[in-house]
Motif scaffolding. Structure first.
Motif, PDB file in Angstrom:
ATOM      1  N   ALA A 110       0.835  -1.197   0.000  1.00 58.54           N
ATOM      2  CA  ALA A 110       0.000   0.000   0.000  1.00 58.54           C
ATOM      3  C   ALA A 110       0.871   1.249   0.000  1.00 58.54           C
ATOM      4  O   ALA A 110       1.853   1.335   0.744  1.00 58.54           O
ATOM      5  CB  ALA A 110      -0.922  -0.010   1.215  1.00 58.54           C
ATOM      6  N   PHE A 111       0.518   2.211  -0.848  1.00 59.51           N
ATOM      7  CA  PHE A 111       1.240   3.481  -0.885  1.00 59.51           C
ATOM      8  C   PHE A 111       0.674   4.471   0.121  1.00 59.51           C
ATOM      9  O   PHE A 111       1.393   5.279   0.688  1.00 59.51           O
ATOM     10  CB  PHE A 111       1.161   4.089  -2.288  1.00 59.51           C
ATOM     11  N   THR A 112      -0.647   4.414   0.319  1.00 56.90           N
ATOM     12  CA  THR A 112      -1.315   5.307   1.268  1.00 56.90           C
ATOM     13  C   THR A 112      -2.403   4.512   1.979  1.00 56.90           C
ATOM     14  O   THR A 112      -2.559   3.311   1.754  1.00 56.90           O
ATOM     15  CB  THR A 112      -1.950   6.519   0.555  1.00 56.90           C
ATOM     16  N   LEU A 153      -0.190  14.205   7.898  1.00 56.78           N
ATOM     17  CA  LEU A 153      -1.273  14.137   8.879  1.00 56.78           C
ATOM     18  C   LEU A 153      -0.972  14.978  10.121  1.00 56.78           C
ATOM     19  O   LEU A 153      -1.890  15.352  10.852  1.00 56.78           O
ATOM     20  CB  LEU A 153      -1.528  12.676   9.290  1.00 56.78           C
ATOM     21  N   ARG A 154       0.302  15.276  10.375  1.00 54.55           N
ATOM     22  CA  ARG A 154       0.672  16.068  11.555  1.00 54.55           C
ATOM     23  C   ARG A 154       0.632  17.571  11.289  1.00 54.55           C
ATOM     24  O   ARG A 154       0.859  18.362  12.200  1.00 54.55           O
ATOM     25  CB  ARG A 154       2.071  15.665  12.022  1.00 54.55           C
ATOM     26  N   ILE A 155       0.348  17.966  10.064  1.00 52.61           N
ATOM     27  CA  ILE A 155       0.369  19.382   9.706  1.00 52.61           C
ATOM     28  C   ILE A 155      -1.013  19.997   9.910  1.00 52.61           C
ATOM     29  O   ILE A 155      -2.036  19.367   9.612  1.00 52.61           O
ATOM     30  CB  ILE A 155       0.801  19.564   8.237  1.00 52.61           C
ATOM     31  N   LEU A 184      16.693  16.586   1.260  1.00 47.65           N
ATOM     32  CA  LEU A 184      15.430  15.857   1.276  1.00 47.65           C
ATOM     33  C   LEU A 184      15.644  14.353   1.150  1.00 47.65           C
ATOM     34  O   LEU A 184      14.962  13.565   1.807  1.00 47.65           O
ATOM     35  CB  LEU A 184      14.533  16.350   0.132  1.00 47.65           C
ATOM     36  N   THR A 185      16.599  13.965   0.306  1.00 49.51           N
ATOM     37  CA  THR A 185      16.859  12.541   0.097  1.00 49.51           C
ATOM     38  C   THR A 185      17.284  11.867   1.391  1.00 49.51           C
ATOM     39  O   THR A 185      16.851  10.746   1.696  1.00 49.51           O
ATOM     40  CB  THR A 185      17.940  12.358  -0.976  1.00 49.51           C
ATOM     41  N   VAL A 186      18.114  12.535   2.170  1.00 51.49           N
ATOM     42  CA  VAL A 186      18.562  11.971   3.450  1.00 51.49           C
ATOM     43  C   VAL A 186      17.377  11.754   4.387  1.00 51.49           C
ATOM     44  O   VAL A 186      17.305  10.750   5.111  1.00 51.49           O
ATOM     45  CB  VAL A 186      19.610  12.893   4.095  1.00 51.49           C
ATOM     46  N   LEU A 187      16.413  12.688   4.375  1.00 50.41           N
ATOM     47  CA  LEU A 187      15.258  12.583   5.257  1.00 50.41           C
ATOM     48  C   LEU A 187      14.242  11.569   4.759  1.00 50.41           C
ATOM     49  O   LEU A 187      13.552  10.938   5.554  1.00 50.41           O
ATOM     50  CB  LEU A 187      14.588  13.955   5.396  1.00 50.41           C
ATOM     51  N   MET A 188      14.132  11.405   3.459  1.00 53.57           N
ATOM     52  CA  MET A 188      13.102  10.547   2.886  1.00 53.57           C
ATOM     53  C   MET A 188      13.486   9.075   2.876  1.00 53.57           C
ATOM     54  O   MET A 188      12.642   8.207   3.120  1.00 53.57           O
ATOM     55  CB  MET A 188      12.790  11.008   1.459  1.00 53.57           C
ATOM     56  N   LEU A 189      14.743   8.789   2.594  1.00 54.32           N
ATOM     57  CA  LEU A 189      15.162   7.392   2.466  1.00 54.32           C
ATOM     58  C   LEU A 189      15.317   6.727   3.829  1.00 54.32           C
ATOM     59  O   LEU A 189      15.729   7.378   4.796  1.00 54.32           O
ATOM     60  CB  LEU A 189      16.491   7.310   1.707  1.00 54.32           C
ATOM     61  N   LEU A 221       5.500   9.984   3.986  1.00 53.54           N
ATOM     62  CA  LEU A 221       5.015  11.300   3.595  1.00 53.54           C
ATOM     63  C   LEU A 221       3.594  11.521   4.099  1.00 53.54           C
ATOM     64  O   LEU A 221       3.247  12.613   4.587  1.00 53.54           O
ATOM     65  CB  LEU A 221       5.063  11.441   2.075  1.00 53.54           C
ATOM     66  N   GLN A 222       2.761  10.499   4.008  1.00 53.23           N
ATOM     67  CA  GLN A 222       1.387  10.627   4.492  1.00 53.23           C
ATOM     68  C   GLN A 222       1.355  10.878   6.001  1.00 53.23           C
ATOM     69  O   GLN A 222       0.604  11.739   6.479  1.00 53.23           O
ATOM     70  CB  GLN A 222       0.580   9.385   4.150  1.00 53.23           C
TER      71      GLN A 222
END
Length: 425
Positions: free
Chosen positions: A49-51, A107-109, A181-186, A102-103
């Motif tokens: 599942a992606f989301t 949701l925290r925003i 961003l890549t460091v935070l995302m991966l 990312l989802q």
């Protein structure tokens, strides 16, 4: 990678070679399921599942599958033998990790504050700087540059990545931003791999971010978008209704208003400031010149709001209304799925090959003026009275460098809210 949900591809030559023209109606659930099965070699139920939304997942699985087939598997299958599709397994699992993370971050925003306050602070500064830049043209306070208006604007409210005398600065800023961003995302094990980082930086930087900034900051693109939105808003057919139907519709509207005012968003962050002080309200006033057209009404409204905002119940009621507007009307799974579907249609018009046709770019001033005029006509059909100066509004998007500065300010706002760690990096 053992902690990730994996799947095993099952090749089915009969399904793989079946032409898309025999599929059900495009974008129907049956069509998407069959397209996904062709792209991945498995049924959608076997994919991670992606989301948390099945409708969004349907669209994302289709778009990601087309992107992987076009830009990744094409060259990978020529340099490696992967009978079981392990590379595709790992890639899809990695993307699923990114989208789910990312989802959770989204949701925290507090999207109500972000969209109706922070965003309009940026837009207000943009319009004020543009107005002041125009006043300075031809005076001793104007920048001595060939692009006088643009130089004036950038000196007043320009993003530091946009510099007329140093175009390379924007590319450097984008590279640094994507690396962070890549460091935070991966995930940690992927972030330690130079190959994984390079792949992610190329994908998000060159394929997504650069195309978004370059394509959406052209004046004709923005005018075409304004025209499309205006036509969609004014395209609803009006039909005569009986008195009973009008009464029923009115009752439903009253019910919606009551629900909007009384529903409780306990899971959403409490507003940090009074919602009546959100920047969206003075921005709209400046755009439609309400205080100038109706000064007495404006005085009564602002005085009443100033008195009522001292009440916590009134502030809570306003917060409910705005939360309902944002979360139940704008940021819905249907809206997000529709946006992903539109992106897929642009990139893959027939769900086969990537759209390599050069986008239409006006070649003459007459063509550009016609696009602008069409946008103006479409806007004036929505606004039955000239509450807004459509000509000035459309002219505010005339210069690409100014549009880029605005775009980068908005992207910075969005990214620092999704990834607050960027502020410390």
């Amino acid at each position: 990678m053992s902690s990730r949900l994996k799947y095993r591809r099952r090749r089915n030559d009969k399904d793989d070679t079946k032409p898309l023209c025999e599929q059900p109606q495009r974008d129907s659930p049956e069509y998407l399921h069959r397209l996904i099965a062709q792209l991945y070699g498995v049924q959608q139920e076997s994919l991670p599942a992606f989301t948390s939304s099945s409708s969004v997942d349907n669209e994302l699985h289709a778009l990601v599958g087309l992107l992987l087939r076009e830009f990744v598997l094409g060259w990978y299958n020529n340099v490696a033998f992967d009978e079981n599709g392990e590379f595709l397994n790992e890639t899809v699992a990695l993307i699923a990790h990114l989208t789910r993370d990312l989802q959770q971050r989204c949701l925290r925003i507090d999207w109500t504050r972000l969209l109706l306050d922070d965003l309009f602070v940026i837009l207000s500064k943009h319009t004020e700087a543009l107005r002041e830049a125009r006043k300075r043209v031809g005076t001793k306070f104007s920048s001595q540059d060939e692009n006088e208006l643009t130089a004036n604007y950038l000196s007043l409210n320009g993003h530091f990545a946009i510099q007329l005398d140093n175009p390379e600065r924007e590319r450097q800023y984008m590279q640094v931003l994507v690396k962070k961003l890549t460091v935070l995302m991966l995930p940690n094990e992927e972030a330690e791999s130079a190959l994984s980082r390079l792949f992610a930086e190329t994908f998000f930087g060159d394929l997504i971010l650069r195309n978004v900034v370059e394509n959406l900051t052209d004046n004709f693109m923005l005018w075409n978008m304004i025209k499309a939105i205006s036509e969609a808003s004014s395209g609803r057919p009006k039909t005569a209704r009986s008195f009973f139907e009008q009464v029923s519709a009115g009752s439903r509207q009253v019910g919606h208003i009551v629900a909007y005012c009384t529903s409780v968003f306990s899971s959403k962050p409490a507003p940090q400031s009074l919602v009546t002080q959100y920047a969206v309200f003075p921005f709209i006033n400046n755009m439609v010149h309400f205080s100038d057209r109706h000064p007495l009404v404006h005085l009564v409204v602002t005085t009443t709001a100033a008195l009522l905002q001292k009440s916590k119940k009134f502030n809570h009621l306003c917060n409910n209304v705005l939360n309902n507007l944002v979360y139940n009307r704008i940021l819905t799974s249907g809206t997000i799925a529709s946006a992903v579907r539109t992106l897929r249609h642009i990139m893959f018009p027939t769900d086969a090959n990537f759209n390599t046709t050069p986008r239409y770019v006006p070649q003459t001033t007459e063509e550009l003026d016609e696009i602008k005029l069409n946008a103006k006509i479409a806007m004036e059909k929505v606004l039955s009275r000239p509450y807004i100066d459509t000509e000035s509004f459309l002219c505010s998007f005339e210069h690409k460098a100014i549009n880029k500065s605005l775009m980068w300010n908005i992207l910075d706002l969005l990214l620092t809210n999704i990834y607050p760690e960027l502020k410390d990096m």
